[in-house]
Design an enzyme around this catalytic site. Structure first.
Site, PDB file in Angstrom:
ATOM      1  N   TYR A   1      -0.512  -8.737  -7.161  1.00 56.80           N
ATOM      2  CA  TYR A   1      -1.075  -9.286  -8.046  1.00 56.80           C
ATOM      3  C   TYR A   1      -0.532 -10.703  -9.336  1.00 56.80           C
ATOM      4  O   TYR A   1      -1.990 -11.430  -9.238  1.00 56.80           O
ATOM      5  CB  TYR A   1      -1.113  -8.215  -8.650  1.00 56.80           C
ATOM      6  CG  TYR A   1      -1.987  -6.961  -8.529  1.00 56.80           C
ATOM      7  CD1 TYR A   1      -1.549  -6.283  -7.213  1.00 56.80           C
ATOM      8  CD2 TYR A   1      -3.483  -6.403  -8.318  1.00 56.80           C
ATOM      9  CE1 TYR A   1      -2.662  -5.694  -6.258  1.00 56.80           C
ATOM     10  CE2 TYR A   1      -3.361  -5.222  -8.404  1.00 56.80           C
ATOM     11  CZ  TYR A   1      -3.593  -4.894  -6.967  1.00 56.80           C
ATOM     12  OH  TYR A   1      -4.257  -3.588  -6.923  1.00 56.80           O
TER      13      TYR A   1
ATOM     14  N   LYS B   1       7.171  -2.050   3.660  1.00 51.30           N
ATOM     15  CA  LYS B   1       7.189  -2.625   4.792  1.00 51.30           C
ATOM     16  C   LYS B   1       7.907  -3.993   5.323  1.00 51.30           C
ATOM     17  O   LYS B   1       8.513  -4.659   5.546  1.00 51.30           O
ATOM     18  CB  LYS B   1       5.884  -3.385   4.720  1.00 51.30           C
ATOM     19  CG  LYS B   1       5.432  -3.869   6.086  1.00 51.30           C
ATOM     20  CD  LYS B   1       4.450  -2.780   7.154  1.00 51.30           C
ATOM     21  CE  LYS B   1       4.031  -3.355   8.212  1.00 51.30           C
ATOM     22  NZ  LYS B   1       3.929  -2.548   9.049  1.00 51.30           N
TER      23      LYS B   1
ATOM     24  N   ASP C   1      -1.821   0.859  -5.618  1.00 44.89           N
ATOM     25  CA  ASP C   1      -3.297   0.774  -5.487  1.00 44.89           C
ATOM     26  C   ASP C   1      -3.872   1.040  -4.179  1.00 44.89           C
ATOM     27  O   ASP C   1      -5.082   1.411  -4.477  1.00 44.89           O
ATOM     28  CB  ASP C   1      -3.196  -1.093  -5.324  1.00 44.89           C
ATOM     29  CG  ASP C   1      -5.497  -0.840  -6.160  1.00 44.89           C
ATOM     30  OD1 ASP C   1      -5.539   0.116  -6.738  1.00 44.89           O
ATOM     31  OD2 ASP C   1      -5.989  -1.749  -4.712  1.00 44.89           O
TER      32      ASP C   1
ATOM     33  N   ASP D   1      -5.948   5.675  -4.191  1.00 48.27           N
ATOM     34  CA  ASP D   1      -6.885   5.883  -4.007  1.00 48.27           C
ATOM     35  C   ASP D   1      -6.615   6.754  -3.081  1.00 48.27           C
ATOM     36  O   ASP D   1      -7.443   7.890  -2.567  1.00 48.27           O
ATOM     37  CB  ASP D   1      -8.051   4.105  -2.993  1.00 48.27           C
ATOM     38  CG  ASP D   1      -8.530   4.158  -4.464  1.00 48.27           C
ATOM     39  OD1 ASP D   1      -8.055   4.274  -5.883  1.00 48.27           O
ATOM     40  OD2 ASP D   1      -9.100   3.103  -4.215  1.00 48.27           O
TER      41      ASP D   1
HETATM   42  C1  IPM Z   1      -6.554   0.280  -9.920  1.00 49.22           C
HETATM   43  C2  IPM Z   1      -7.650  -1.094  -9.988  1.00 49.22           C
HETATM   44  C3  IPM Z   1      -7.054  -1.863 -10.176  1.00 49.22           C
HETATM   45  C4  IPM Z   1      -5.900  -2.621  -9.534  1.00 49.22           C
HETATM   46  C5  IPM Z   1      -8.520  -3.143 -10.178  1.00 49.22           C
HETATM   47  C6  IPM Z   1      -9.935  -2.696 -10.774  1.00 49.22           C
HETATM   48  C7  IPM Z   1      -7.866  -4.881 -11.083  1.00 49.22           C
HETATM   49  O1  IPM Z   1      -8.660  -1.154  -8.011  1.00 49.22           O
HETATM   50  O2  IPM Z   1      -5.929   0.641 -11.403  1.00 49.22           O
HETATM   51  O3  IPM Z   1      -6.015   0.800  -9.090  1.00 49.22           O
HETATM   52  O4  IPM Z   1      -6.172  -3.031  -8.329  1.00 49.22           O
HETATM   53  O5  IPM Z   1      -4.864  -2.736  -9.280  1.00 49.22           O
HETATM   54 MG    MG Z   2      -6.957   0.902  -7.256  1.00 49.42          MG
END
Ligand code: IPM
Ligand code: MG
Length: 368
Positions: A146, A195, A251, A255
């Site tokens: 990032y 990884k 990230d 999810d």
């Molecule tokens: C999260 C989101 C962010 C990230 C985006 C909006 C930049 O997906 O907080 O998980 O990737 O960190």
């Molecule tokens: Mg995210």
């Protein structure tokens, strides 16, 4: 007590879900005798529309001057929103990344917990769910891909894009310590995800995690490759207590973890630095497709406000009360659309409610 809370409502469903979290905080304030002063801070697409940039210097200063920041969500539809015609460093997400970096919010906690009441919304089979699961994803938030150098250029006439993944041992050590500290207060197990069979950054990650682990003989730990972890999360989520991982892997895995709890609308998060300050936001996005319809689930944001009370203000009883109120409302059978049971599933009868009604119901169980 008195506290100053910066509020970033943001874009999409952000303003709707933040309004409910504020309602809950105000309810906590009146029941427990605290005053919360709010300062609205612009960030994301709404800031681009108002100021031309996703995060102004004034917004950063306002966030720094707050005791904690509560955030909704930022960004729009990447295929259709004009915000995504802008250069990458002027898009909504760039504001969030800059804020994380400016405030040194390196430790991102994302709890993924299956409410017994939401078993019917969980996409996993009953025998996999067993008696439920409860994990904490500890994601490194200010390093890695990032924040590495990136460029797109023609190399020998061929368009070529480069992103760099860099971690220093110091960055790894501080997040690893946080992961082991949290594990100590939970079920005392850390799964460090990397990884290391391919990446140098992961090999260093593994080495430093092992060094840190030596200082926590009471905490069990293991290493797991990220592809395997993605699989294990749906195969046997019960095995996890604390998942410790770098920015990009965290990230993606968070999810996935949220989906096995039934909905991303349930998953809160805290982004912390070395002080009591934190930025609290739901893990989900701005969901532009349902914005303004009054159907978004405010629970992740309300649970983020509970984390704010707990981690930044040390108000544990108040945080417990918010979490208990959420549980009670679920027990009463109230559901936003995203956590309605899957078609044909057995279980108690439920009622579908909207965003504001969910907020009101949760408030009604605080101090009742
Ligand atoms: C999260 C989101 C962010 C990230 C985006 C909006 C930049 O997906 O907080 O998980 O990737 O960190
Ligand atoms: Mg995210």
């Amino acid at each position: 007590m008195e506290f100053k809370i910066g509020v970033i409502a943001g874009d999409g469903i952000g303003p709707e879900i933040v309004a409910e979290a504020r309602k809950v905080l105000d309810r906590v304030g009146s029941v427990y005798g605290h005053t919360f002063h709010y300062e609205e801070i612009l960030m994301g697409g709404c800031s681009i529309d108002a100021t031309g940039v996703p995060l102004t210097e004034e917004a950063i200063a306002a966030a720094k001057a707050s005791d904690a920041v509560l955030m909704g969500s930022i960004g729009g539809n990447t295929a259709t929103s004009p915000w995504y015609q802008l250069p990458p460093d002027r898009r909504p997400e760039a504001g969030l990344l800059r804020l994380r970096k400016e405030l040194n919010l390196f430790a991102n906690l994302r709890p993924a917990y299956l409410y017994d009441e939401l078993r019917a919304a969980c996409p996993l089979r009953d025998e996999i769910i067993g008696d439920g699961f409860d994990m904490m994803i500890m994601r490194e938030l200010t390093g890695g891909l990032y924040f590495g150098e990136r460029r797109t250029e023609a190399v020998d006439g061929v368009m070529t894009a480069t992103d760099t993944l860099t971690y220093s041992e110091n960055e790894i050590r501080r997040i690893a310590k946080r992961g082991f500290d949290i594990a100590r207060k939970r079920r005392k197990k850390v799964t460090s995800v990397d990884k290391a069979n391919v990446l140098d950054s992961s090999r260093l990650w593994r080495k430093i995690v092992e060094e840190v682990a030596a200082d926590y003989p009471d905490v069990a730990y293991e290493h797991m490759l990220v592809d395997n972890c993605a699989m294990q999360l749906v195969k046997d989520p019960k095995q996890f207590d604390v998942i410790l991982t770098e920015n990009m892997f965290g990230d993606i895995l968070s999810d996935e973890a949220s989906m096995v709890t039934g909905s991303i609308g349930m998953l809160s998060s805290a982004s912390l630095n070395d002080t009591k300050f934190g930025l609290y936001e739901p893990s989900g996005g701005s969901a532009p497709d349902i914005a303004g319809k009054g159907i978004a689930n405010p629970i992740a944001t309300i649970l983020s406000a509970a984390m704010l009370l707990r981690y930044s203000f040390d108000l544990d009883a108040e945080a417990d009360a918010v979490e208990a109120a959420v549980k009670q409302v679920l027990k009463d059978g109230c559901r936003t659309i995203d956590i309605m049971p899957q078609e044909g599933s057995a279980g108690q009868p439920v009622t579908q409610v909207g965003t504001a009604q969910m907020g009101d119901l949760i408030c009604s169980h605080i101090g009742a």
